[in-house]
Every structure is written in structure tokens, then in C-alpha cells.
Design a protein around this motif. Sequence first.
Motif, PDB file in Angstrom:
ATOM      1  N   GLY A  86      46.662 -24.453  84.376  1.00  0.00           N
ATOM      2  CA  GLY A  86      46.075 -25.710  83.939  1.00  0.00           C
ATOM      3  C   GLY A  86      45.021 -25.488  82.870  1.00  0.00           C
ATOM      4  O   GLY A  86      44.522 -24.386  82.675  1.00  0.00           O
ATOM      5  N   ALA A  87      44.647 -26.563  82.168  1.00  0.00           N
ATOM      6  CA  ALA A  87      43.752 -26.483  81.018  1.00  0.00           C
ATOM      7  C   ALA A  87      42.283 -26.497  81.389  1.00  0.00           C
ATOM      8  O   ALA A  87      41.425 -26.351  80.512  1.00  0.00           O
ATOM      9  N   SER A  88      41.951 -26.682  82.665  1.00  0.00           N
ATOM     10  CA  SER A  88      40.559 -26.688  83.119  1.00  0.00           C
ATOM     11  C   SER A  88      40.565 -26.543  84.634  1.00  0.00           C
ATOM     12  O   SER A  88      41.598 -26.720  85.283  1.00  0.00           O
ATOM     13  N   VAL A  89      39.381 -26.261  85.192  1.00  0.00           N
ATOM     14  CA  VAL A  89      39.321 -26.166  86.650  1.00  0.00           C
ATOM     15  C   VAL A  89      39.531 -27.539  87.288  1.00  0.00           C
ATOM     16  O   VAL A  89      40.112 -27.644  88.374  1.00  0.00           O
ATOM     17  N   HIS A 118      46.127 -24.206  77.979  1.00  0.00           N
ATOM     18  CA  HIS A 118      46.664 -25.059  79.033  1.00  0.00           C
ATOM     19  C   HIS A 118      47.464 -24.285  80.080  1.00  0.00           C
ATOM     20  O   HIS A 118      47.847 -24.845  81.099  1.00  0.00           O
ATOM     21  N   ALA A 119      47.692 -23.006  79.823  1.00  0.00           N
ATOM     22  CA  ALA A 119      48.350 -22.158  80.820  1.00  0.00           C
ATOM     23  C   ALA A 119      47.360 -21.408  81.684  1.00  0.00           C
ATOM     24  O   ALA A 119      47.673 -21.057  82.826  1.00  0.00           O
ATOM     25  N   MET A 120      46.133 -21.147  81.148  1.00  0.00           N
ATOM     26  CA  MET A 120      45.277 -20.196  81.852  1.00  0.00           C
ATOM     27  C   MET A 120      43.828 -20.633  82.053  1.00  0.00           C
ATOM     28  O   MET A 120      43.118 -20.007  82.843  1.00  0.00           O
ATOM     29  N   LEU A 121      43.325 -21.684  81.416  1.00  0.00           N
ATOM     30  CA  LEU A 121      41.913 -22.020  81.576  1.00  0.00           C
ATOM     31  C   LEU A 121      41.587 -22.515  82.989  1.00  0.00           C
ATOM     32  O   LEU A 121      40.423 -22.486  83.393  1.00  0.00           O
ATOM     33  N   GLY A 122      42.574 -22.949  83.730  1.00  0.00           N
ATOM     34  CA  GLY A 122      42.347 -23.324  85.125  1.00  0.00           C
ATOM     35  C   GLY A 122      42.355 -22.147  86.079  1.00  0.00           C
ATOM     36  O   GLY A 122      42.166 -22.326  87.292  1.00  0.00           O
ATOM     37  N   ASN A 123      42.566 -20.931  85.566  1.00  0.00           N
ATOM     38  CA  ASN A 123      42.633 -19.755  86.441  1.00  0.00           C
ATOM     39  C   ASN A 123      41.401 -19.608  87.322  1.00  0.00           C
ATOM     40  O   ASN A 123      41.488 -19.126  88.457  1.00  0.00           O
ATOM     41  N   ALA A 124      40.233 -20.000  86.795  1.00  0.00           N
ATOM     42  CA  ALA A 124      39.004 -19.829  87.561  1.00  0.00           C
ATOM     43  C   ALA A 124      39.076 -20.573  88.892  1.00  0.00           C
ATOM     44  O   ALA A 124      38.586 -20.074  89.914  1.00  0.00           O
ATOM     45  N   TYR A 125      39.668 -21.756  88.890  1.00  0.00           N
ATOM     46  CA  TYR A 125      39.787 -22.522  90.131  1.00  0.00           C
ATOM     47  C   TYR A 125      40.588 -21.743  91.167  1.00  0.00           C
ATOM     48  O   TYR A 125      40.176 -21.603  92.328  1.00  0.00           O
ATOM     49  N   TRP A 126      41.736 -21.210  90.736  1.00  0.00           N
ATOM     50  CA  TRP A 126      42.606 -20.504  91.677  1.00  0.00           C
ATOM     51  C   TRP A 126      41.993 -19.178  92.101  1.00  0.00           C
ATOM     52  O   TRP A 126      42.072 -18.792  93.279  1.00  0.00           O
ATOM     53  N   ALA A 127      41.366 -18.471  91.171  1.00  0.00           N
ATOM     54  CA  ALA A 127      40.738 -17.193  91.503  1.00  0.00           C
ATOM     55  C   ALA A 127      39.632 -17.382  92.530  1.00  0.00           C
ATOM     56  O   ALA A 127      39.454 -16.553  93.443  1.00  0.00           O
TER      57      ALA A 127
END
Length: 323
Positions: A86-89, A118-127
Motif C-alpha cells: 500500500g501507498a501509506s500506513v 504504492h507497492a511498499m510505503l505501507g510496509n511499515a504498518y505490516w512490519a
Amino acid sequence: MTRTCLAATLYRSTLALMLSAGTAWASEDIADKYPQSELYDKPVQVLPGVYSAIGATAPPTYENSGHNNNLSFVVTGDGVVVINGGASVRLAAALHDEIKAVTDQPVKLVINENGQGHAMLGNAYWADLGVDILAHVDAIHEVEENGDFILQGMERYNRDKAEGTRVVTANLSFEDKHVVEMGDMVLEVLHLGPAHGPGDTQVWIPALSLVIAGDIAFHERMPPIFADTCTSCWIETFDGPFMELGATYVIPGHGHPTNMDLVVAGTSDYLRDLRDKIAAHIDAGGDLAGAYYVDQTRWRHMDTFEELATKNAGRVFEEMEWE
């Protein structure tokens, strides 16, 4: 016939009818189709166990919260695999809310289809939830080199919706193929070759004849060509190993689920046509300034035509000038 097989047959028949009837076309003119959520649109079930929240076919904006790509997830029976962080948390959290409305199975893996925002900026949420994140080595390198710049771009258009987002790289990597066996599903995470950008990743589910294609395949919006895109390589990868998968169903990186015929027309045919036009322009002694105006009216029906057509032509000229 078992209940599972019957359900799969019915879903495939329904999807095939939808595709053949052409009822799933998107529009870049609709700012937000799901205003009660950060998501642009509510996830739909594409095939049994496979869902996708179809993003806008427009550029990222505050109104669409940067959800202008497809955020997909697979419910395996023993956990959920998410394709794209996703593009953001906030956008990742909104997707997670929809996943929890579908199943109580935990998210166990997130796959980034490339190194774009939009593929990786939401990574923080999942991490922060302890979820493993998988990406191709080239996509990880892209994030390491350009992640801060990509984040700043998202912060400019997303303003308050960017709050809490930070750059987090995937903690798992692969080069050619990574097989995920989870519950009732086998997912083959593939890098088939150079295409749209560094680390392009496809998720192939053989049992469903479905490929979650990422940005190797387009059909509703015009493919963007970057300064480092090799269009001849893209065509070779697309017409070779991608087509050889023999997929019946395609969830592209942008736009509604479709079939191979339509992504061939929207991707390989487009790239070939543009390269042919630029080659003729070069052979006639044309320069870069004139390349921007080669005839692309055949593709005017595609969303983002106005934003991308001339840029694409200039970049292909710069590529082909030295071939």
C-alpha cells in the motif's frame, strides 16, 4: 464434483462472462468509489480465496489516497498473503480492516510487486505487526536508493494522510522464484525478467490459472515508461515467460481483473506500436522534439493517456536512438 470444485467453476464462469461483456472498465474520472474508507474501492472476490481492492486508474492524488494500484490478498486456509503493502500506513490499515471483515486468519506474508511507493510505503504498518515482507532483490535496492525521495513525493500529495508512514524495506528477498505453500494454496512468486521497472514481481497461482501480474501487464490505463525502462526487454519478457504461464485470469498492477487477450493488447501491442512509430521517425531523420508528437491516437481510450503518451514517446526515442 466437490463443493470446492463447483464453487471454482461458478466463479470462473462468472468472471469469464464479466470479462467478455466488458462490464468491468474503470474510469480515471471517479475520484473515490469507497468514501467511507481510505481505499479507493472495496475489495472484490476475483476467484475463491482471492480478493483485490482495485485502485484508481488515475495518478495518485489526495482524493484517492494514493490507492491507484491493485491491493490483492489470498486467503489460504492457514493465513493470508497480501500482494502490495500500500501507498501509506493508513492505506495498509484500511486494507487490513477489509481483510478482517472477510476472514479471521492472520496476515502472514506481504509481497511487494516492485519498489514503487504504492507497492511498499505501507510496509511499515505490516512490519510493526511482525508480518514478513518479501520483495525481489532489485526492488529492495530501489527502495534503499530512492525510498526517501519516494516518501517525500507521497507526502506532498497525501498531506495528513501520510502521517506515520516511513520507509521500511522487505526483510525477505528472492531472485528468480520463491514458492509459498500455505494452507490450501501454492503461490509461485516470480521474477520473469526485465519489464516495467526494477524487481517486477508476478504471483502465479497454478491451481486457479491466475496470475497477479503486477506492472508487467496493463489494459485499462496506459503503461508508464520510465527513464530506465528497456521496452524491448519488456516485450521479450512479456511475450516469452509471462505468456508461457498460460494464465486464464490476470489481475494486473492497475485496472480490473481481466484475461490475457486484453493485457496483450494493452501492453505488448502498445509497446510494439510505439517502438514502430519511433523507429520510423528516427529513420526519417526525426529528432527528440518531433518524437513527442508521433501518432498515438490508437491508444487515446486508455486512462492516463494525457499524462503519459508524450513522455513515453520521448523516452522510447532516447532508448532507440542508441539501439
